[in-house]
Design a protein around this motif. Sequence first.
Motif, PDB file in Angstrom:
ATOM      1  N   GLY A 157       0.795  -1.228   0.000  1.00 55.30           N
ATOM      2  CA  GLY A 157       0.000   0.000   0.000  1.00 55.30           C
ATOM      3  C   GLY A 157       0.828   1.279   0.000  1.00 55.30           C
ATOM      4  N   LEU A 158       1.961   1.264  -0.721  1.00 58.51           N
ATOM      5  CA  LEU A 158       2.825   2.459  -0.742  1.00 58.51           C
ATOM      6  C   LEU A 158       2.106   3.625  -1.399  1.00 58.51           C
ATOM      7  CD1 LEU A 158       6.388   1.159  -1.767  1.00 58.51           C
ATOM      8  CD2 LEU A 158       5.502   1.688   0.522  1.00 58.51           C
ATOM      9  N   THR A 159       2.156   4.762  -0.712  1.00 57.17           N
ATOM     10  CA  THR A 159       1.529   5.970  -1.240  1.00 57.17           C
ATOM     11  C   THR A 159       2.476   7.137  -1.042  1.00 57.17           C
ATOM     12  OG1 THR A 159      -0.677   5.151  -0.701  1.00 57.17           O
ATOM     13  CG2 THR A 159      -0.464   7.522  -1.035  1.00 57.17           C
ATOM     14  N   ARG A 160       2.605   7.914  -2.107  1.00 51.03           N
ATOM     15  CA  ARG A 160       3.464   9.107  -1.989  1.00 51.03           C
ATOM     16  C   ARG A 160       2.733  10.278  -2.639  1.00 51.03           C
ATOM     17  NH1 ARG A 160       6.077  12.772  -0.141  1.00 51.03           N
ATOM     18  NH2 ARG A 160       8.219  13.312  -0.759  1.00 51.03           N
ATOM     19  N   THR A 161       2.562  11.325  -1.835  1.00 49.10           N
ATOM     20  CA  THR A 161       1.852  12.517  -2.310  1.00 49.10           C
ATOM     21  C   THR A 161       2.728  13.737  -2.092  1.00 49.10           C
ATOM     22  OG1 THR A 161      -0.225  11.485  -1.654  1.00 49.10           O
ATOM     23  CG2 THR A 161      -0.283  13.845  -2.088  1.00 49.10           C
ATOM     24  N   GLY A 174       4.296   7.898 -12.532  1.00 52.61           N
ATOM     25  CA  GLY A 174       4.778   7.562 -11.186  1.00 52.61           C
ATOM     26  C   GLY A 174       5.766   6.416 -11.153  1.00 52.61           C
ATOM     27  N   LYS A 175       6.299   6.018 -12.329  1.00 54.27           N
ATOM     28  CA  LYS A 175       7.223   4.877 -12.374  1.00 54.27           C
ATOM     29  C   LYS A 175       8.509   5.157 -11.577  1.00 54.27           C
ATOM     30  CE  LYS A 175       7.743   4.970 -16.870  1.00 54.27           C
ATOM     31  NZ  LYS A 175       6.921   6.137 -17.236  1.00 54.27           N
ATOM     32  N   SER A 176       9.114   6.323 -11.895  1.00 55.18           N
ATOM     33  CA  SER A 176      10.373   6.651 -11.207  1.00 55.18           C
ATOM     34  C   SER A 176      10.132   6.883  -9.723  1.00 55.18           C
ATOM     35  CB  SER A 176      11.010   7.898 -11.830  1.00 55.18           C
ATOM     36  OG  SER A 176      11.399   7.621 -13.154  1.00 55.18           O
ATOM     37  N   SER A 177       8.995   7.501  -9.408  1.00 55.89           N
ATOM     38  CA  SER A 177       8.682   7.753  -7.983  1.00 55.89           C
ATOM     39  C   SER A 177       8.582   6.440  -7.220  1.00 55.89           C
ATOM     40  CB  SER A 177       7.371   8.527  -7.856  1.00 55.89           C
ATOM     41  OG  SER A 177       7.498   9.768  -8.483  1.00 55.89           O
ATOM     42  N   LEU A 178       7.976   5.443  -7.875  1.00 50.76           N
ATOM     43  CA  LEU A 178       7.863   4.138  -7.236  1.00 50.76           C
ATOM     44  C   LEU A 178       9.246   3.513  -7.048  1.00 50.76           C
ATOM     45  CD1 LEU A 178       6.067   1.851  -6.182  1.00 50.76           C
ATOM     46  CD2 LEU A 178       5.891   0.971  -8.522  1.00 50.76           C
ATOM     47  N   LEU A 179      10.112   3.725  -8.063  1.00 54.94           N
ATOM     48  CA  LEU A 179      11.470   3.184  -7.984  1.00 54.94           C
ATOM     49  C   LEU A 179      12.251   3.835  -6.821  1.00 54.94           C
ATOM     50  CD1 LEU A 179      13.106   1.171  -9.912  1.00 54.94           C
ATOM     51  CD2 LEU A 179      14.365   3.201 -10.572  1.00 54.94           C
ATOM     52  N   TYR A 180      12.080   5.153  -6.664  1.00 54.36           N
ATOM     53  CA  TYR A 180      12.777   5.858  -5.570  1.00 54.36           C
ATOM     54  C   TYR A 180      12.265   5.374  -4.204  1.00 54.36           C
ATOM     55  CZ  TYR A 180      14.167   9.085  -9.316  1.00 54.36           C
ATOM     56  OH  TYR A 180      14.669   9.619 -10.465  1.00 54.36           O
ATOM     57  N   LEU A 181      10.974   5.044  -4.155  1.00 52.32           N
ATOM     58  CA  LEU A 181      10.424   4.505  -2.901  1.00 52.32           C
ATOM     59  C   LEU A 181      11.021   3.132  -2.613  1.00 52.32           C
ATOM     60  CD1 LEU A 181       6.636   5.468  -3.180  1.00 52.32           C
ATOM     61  CD2 LEU A 181       8.284   6.393  -1.559  1.00 52.32           C
ATOM     62  N   PRO A 184       7.660   6.840   1.881  1.00 52.94           N
ATOM     63  CA  PRO A 184       6.225   6.877   1.549  1.00 52.94           C
ATOM     64  C   PRO A 184       5.447   7.639   2.632  1.00 52.94           C
ATOM     65  CG  PRO A 184       6.807   4.726   2.439  1.00 52.94           C
ATOM     66  CD  PRO A 184       8.083   5.499   2.315  1.00 52.94           C
ATOM     67  N   ASP A 185       4.354   8.276   2.200  1.00 53.61           N
ATOM     68  CA  ASP A 185       3.482   8.925   3.184  1.00 53.61           C
ATOM     69  C   ASP A 185       2.631   7.879   3.897  1.00 53.61           C
ATOM     70  OD1 ASP A 185       4.229  11.629   2.478  1.00 53.61           O
ATOM     71  OD2 ASP A 185       3.210  11.219   0.586  1.00 53.61           O
ATOM     72  N   ASP A 186       2.393   6.792   3.182  1.00 53.22           N
ATOM     73  CA  ASP A 186       1.580   5.727   3.765  1.00 53.22           C
ATOM     74  C   ASP A 186       2.060   4.394   3.193  1.00 53.22           C
ATOM     75  OD1 ASP A 186      -0.290   4.629   5.357  1.00 53.22           O
ATOM     76  OD2 ASP A 186      -2.040   5.228   4.176  1.00 53.22           O
ATOM     77  N   GLY A 187       1.758   3.320   3.884  1.00 52.46           N
ATOM     78  CA  GLY A 187       2.151   1.999   3.418  1.00 52.46           C
ATOM     79  C   GLY A 187       3.466   1.549   4.026  1.00 52.46           C
ATOM     80  N   THR A 188       3.807   0.335   3.705  1.00 50.38           N
ATOM     81  CA  THR A 188       4.993  -0.288   4.301  1.00 50.38           C
ATOM     82  C   THR A 188       5.864  -0.882   3.211  1.00 50.38           C
ATOM     83  OG1 THR A 188       3.616  -0.888   6.195  1.00 50.38           O
ATOM     84  CG2 THR A 188       5.746  -1.993   6.031  1.00 50.38           C
ATOM     85  N   LEU A 189       7.183  -0.718   3.402  1.00 48.45           N
ATOM     86  CA  LEU A 189       8.146  -1.328   2.490  1.00 48.45           C
ATOM     87  C   LEU A 189       8.991  -2.306   3.290  1.00 48.45           C
ATOM     88  CD1 LEU A 189       9.484  -1.292  -0.392  1.00 48.45           C
ATOM     89  CD2 LEU A 189      11.134   0.309   0.604  1.00 48.45           C
ATOM     90  N   ASP A 231      17.671  16.944  -1.104  1.00 51.06           N
ATOM     91  CA  ASP A 231      16.779  15.803  -1.349  1.00 51.06           C
ATOM     92  C   ASP A 231      17.181  15.178  -2.677  1.00 51.06           C
ATOM     93  OD1 ASP A 231      14.832  13.991  -1.735  1.00 51.06           O
ATOM     94  OD2 ASP A 231      13.136  15.376  -1.518  1.00 51.06           O
ATOM     95  N   PRO A 232      17.749  13.972  -2.657  1.00 49.76           N
ATOM     96  CA  PRO A 232      18.255  13.380  -3.902  1.00 49.76           C
ATOM     97  C   PRO A 232      17.156  13.168  -4.927  1.00 49.76           C
ATOM     98  CG  PRO A 232      18.262  11.756  -2.123  1.00 49.76           C
ATOM     99  CD  PRO A 232      17.936  13.063  -1.509  1.00 49.76           C
ATOM    100  N   VAL A 233      15.945  12.905  -4.445  1.00 49.27           N
ATOM    101  CA  VAL A 233      14.846  12.629  -5.379  1.00 49.27           C
ATOM    102  C   VAL A 233      14.552  13.869  -6.228  1.00 49.27           C
ATOM    103  CG1 VAL A 233      12.393  12.059  -5.536  1.00 49.27           C
ATOM    104  CG2 VAL A 233      13.871  10.844  -3.925  1.00 49.27           C
TER     105      VAL A 233
END
Lengths: 231, 416
Positions: free
Chosen positions: A9-13, A45-52, A59-64, B407-409
Amino acid sequence: MSAIVEARGLTRTLPLDPPVTLVDDASFAIAPGSFTAIVGPSGCGKSSLLYLLGMLDRPDDGTLLIEGRDTTPLSGDARARLRLERFGFIFQFHFLLPELTALENVSLPMRRLGRLDRHAARDRAHMLLSELGIGEKTAKLPGHLSGGERQRVAIARALANDPVLILADEPTGSLDSVNSQRVVDTLHQVAGEQGRAVVCVTHDGAIAANADARIEMLDGHIVAGGTMAAS
Amino acid sequence: MSGRLNLLAGLAFKHIALRKRQTLVAISGVAVGVGFFLAVSALMIGSQTDFIKTLIDAAPHIIISDELRSPTPQPATLAYRGGAVAIRHQKARTEVRGLKDWQEILRAVDDMPGAIGSPSLTGGITLRLGGREEAIGLVGVEPGIEAKVSTIEDNLRVGRLRDLETVQGGLIIGEDLAQRMGLQMGDVVGATSAVGGTRTLRIVGLFKRGAGQLSASSGYVLLREAQSVLGRPFIINRIGVRLADPYAADDVAARLERRFGYKAESWQERSADFLSLLVTRNVIMYSVVSAILLVASFGIYTAVSTSVADKVRDIAILRSVGFSEGDLQLTFVIEGLALAAVGIMLGWLLGYGLMTILGSLDFSINGEHQSLPLDRSARQYAIAAAASLASGVLAAWLPARKAARVDPVDILRSAA
């Protein structure tokens, strides 16, 4: 076999006005030895997911979970250490340090990890560059290498600490077809070595087609794909 | 740990080598700051040390006089000690002045390791010559002992202190006084004390002109001669004490005063005004030279700030590789430290050169050639280095902190 990475449930805003959701409720797992392609249109959001996944962003929410370990409570230093030990990054524009030679760029993560002394790190860097076909260019600065050669140096750097996961962000985006194919072949080669997995963000249909699994994204959501199995 | 430091230092040196002009400006700033810090502080501390030495040597380290810090209680007051009465308008009992049991005090002083006491009697007399009269302070001394306790021998232009013993009625006065009265070596002059004692004294020595009170209004004679002229046989009213360690004078004086009751004044107490002035002077000096060093560190701030701005993409790369925020902060702090260290070493050379030039300057004061007193001690080099390193680290730390917070991102996203 347990997952190397598991996203729950990774979320980034981005806190803009109005808020922009980069990744929304992404859940999947990356199995050891797999080659996973993350595909989708630009800005989905592909790269954002990769950075997460690479813990460059929180992430603002969820667990990795990395190798079953929850990364949420980890400090910045602990995340950096985990990144150093277990991950390797490859970017579209190689992102090598311009004032360091190819050999020094590849030695950098090993010397920071400190498991090998300076000479052993240089020997391993030389070996990696030779395996990638640029063993004779170890003393060159990135500015004196071709695009394909730079990307191979970046791959060698990503492999330096023998990571369990390679995260590649458009690794062939700035290369011609010959060099692109060479990089893709290399990534496929390293995936599966010692259970290593590769997650690759790409627009390249050929890479996606040859991947063991695909995660398709649209507007921050995963619209197709899920828990992946090793090939 | 050392491997990590070597790696980060290597990265820092690469950054420095890339920006030669800024590096040169930053290093030059520190070097000039350190160089002038050394020159100014050498001059100020040197002159202060010289001044304090003069203060210490000008008179005995401790002077025990026949004065008391508080007046002796009168008999009527002692009779009603603790009573609820106030006695006023008492007729004060006349006391015989002079140090009582002075031989015991002298023994106590001489028993202290490295200390020596010189008894003397002072009093006012009038010198008369051809209708001219000059009131002077007469000091009767034992020349052999006094020469060990004070430096008046060094202030003699003509004659020796010992000549007081060999010439009957010998008198040493200053050149200033001699000129006013038209006296020369070997001349005879009449002396009258307040109690009416009259003597004929012969000039056997002259103090140098400009030696303060010594030259203007003092006269030295043999102790027994002074006792005779002043009408106070066997009495002394002053003991000058010289110590092995002049800086122990305060403590020793307090001990002597507690034991014998007489006022024992150290050179520090006598020169308290001057010494407090020196503290103020030092505060001003260190404020000014610290400001120079601080301004010099602005060059380091600029160099490291520019480095951080130039290397923001590299910072993001290093973060993605696994370098921590602390690693990046340390890299840029090392950069500042390296600039400061090179600047300090060049500053030392510059400061040494400036001190050599200042030391070679020759001044003529009262006909005597004098060079500038300089403090060339390693302490000043260490202070300059420590202050520069501290300001250099601070100057580098501020932009380094900014580097760590990149912030690297954001950088990777904008570069993609």
